[in-house]
Design an enzyme around this catalytic site. Sequence first.
Site, PDB file in Angstrom:
ATOM      1  N   GLU A  87      -1.964  -2.463  -8.393  1.00 17.82           N
ATOM      2  CA  GLU A  87      -3.127  -2.791  -7.569  1.00 17.82           C
ATOM      3  C   GLU A  87      -3.509  -1.558  -6.763  1.00 17.82           C
ATOM      4  O   GLU A  87      -2.736  -0.613  -6.657  1.00 17.82           O
ATOM      5  CB  GLU A  87      -2.823  -3.976  -6.651  1.00 17.82           C
ATOM      6  CG  GLU A  87      -1.711  -3.736  -5.633  1.00 17.82           C
ATOM      7  CD  GLU A  87      -2.159  -2.983  -4.394  1.00 17.82           C
ATOM      8  OE1 GLU A  87      -3.301  -3.163  -3.942  1.00 17.82           O
ATOM      9  OE2 GLU A  87      -1.345  -2.181  -3.873  1.00 17.82           O
TER      10      GLU A  87
ATOM     11  N   SER B 287       0.846  -1.194   0.000  1.00 21.70           N
ATOM     12  CA  SER B 287       0.000   0.000   0.000  1.00 21.70           C
ATOM     13  C   SER B 287       0.885   1.248   0.000  1.00 21.70           C
ATOM     14  O   SER B 287       1.710   1.420  -0.894  1.00 21.70           O
ATOM     15  CB  SER B 287      -0.955  -0.039   1.198  1.00 21.70           C
ATOM     16  OG  SER B 287      -1.998   0.889   1.046  1.00 21.70           O
TER      17      SER B 287
ATOM     18  N   HIS C 202      -4.544  -5.588  -1.815  1.00 26.34           N
ATOM     19  CA  HIS C 202      -5.441  -5.387  -0.690  1.00 26.34           C
ATOM     20  C   HIS C 202      -6.555  -6.445  -0.663  1.00 26.34           C
ATOM     21  O   HIS C 202      -6.809  -7.107  -1.660  1.00 26.34           O
ATOM     22  CB  HIS C 202      -6.081  -4.005  -0.768  1.00 26.34           C
ATOM     23  CG  HIS C 202      -5.132  -2.867  -0.560  1.00 26.34           C
ATOM     24  ND1 HIS C 202      -4.244  -2.460  -1.529  1.00 26.34           N
ATOM     25  CD2 HIS C 202      -4.943  -2.052   0.502  1.00 26.34           C
ATOM     26  CE1 HIS C 202      -3.537  -1.430  -1.072  1.00 26.34           C
ATOM     27  NE2 HIS C 202      -3.945  -1.166   0.167  1.00 26.34           N
TER      28      HIS C 202
END
Length: 302
Positions: A212, A117, A277
């Site tokens: 992503e 992330s 995620h």
Amino acid sequence: MISALRRPAPLRAGARIGVLGVSSPSTLRRLDAGLDTLRFSGFEPVLYDTATVRGTVFDWLAGTDRQRADDLRKALLDRDIDAIFLVSGGYGSQRTLEAFDWSGLEEIEPKFIVGYSDVTGLLEAVAARLGWCGVMGPMVSEHEFAESYSFSSLIRLMKTENLPLTMSFPAANTVTAGRTEGVTCGGNLSLLAGSVGTDTAWIPGDGIWLLEDETESPERIDTMLTHLRRAGYFENAAGVICGTWHDSGDAKVLSQVVPDRLGTLGIPTIEGANIGHGGHVQSYPIGVAATLDAGARTLTLD
């Protein structure tokens, strides 16, 4: 010649793991479970202040920029720390990098740095500035860390001494078939877009790009993919792996965005790999020579 980066030594029993934050505050109610998971796996976690500090400037930042940058530098320079595991993502890694002092780090031995992330910013920076591999993997105070599948994927990757190692994505879809060799790169799409033009962006010419994100929307994902296209990120790319687009709007629309923006590149591409995620995900190495077989939906780390 594939431009792979320097790979840290595999983790062994008793390894000392620096646990700290470069982004948002940790999830305190999950932190102890994450630390217990490390201990149960035979490692010794070493907590830094930013593993538990709360927001001081803004609620979404763990301490100050200087605190986060100093903890990271201390852990990198400490010869007794074998790897660095981040506690959380969120926001703030780009501010940490702005405050970070890279001097004197060129000659130290590489260490595994693990996170995903917002930590994409740090993984990119370590690749660009130090030439080290990193690992896009679960974070100590997040729910995936103690989840057996995700944690097992991380440990398999970090303990492996002898490659090749094949990662399989049976639930993914082939966008463009083909087989290609390159070096693994990429991560969270919004963080990649946010580092365009900085001195910590890393764009290998033969990259196998992972992309992503979460809590975005099809139109924002379309915009960010277009941004990277226009910035030249895919001009010499070898392949693309799209991971999860968790909680990012209409899945049917998203299934059209990826082929529209990436299918036209003419390089092997898959989408829907369980990386990113949403939990129950695989860890992904950054900076490793690999072979992507888009038809078979496999990535072999060479």
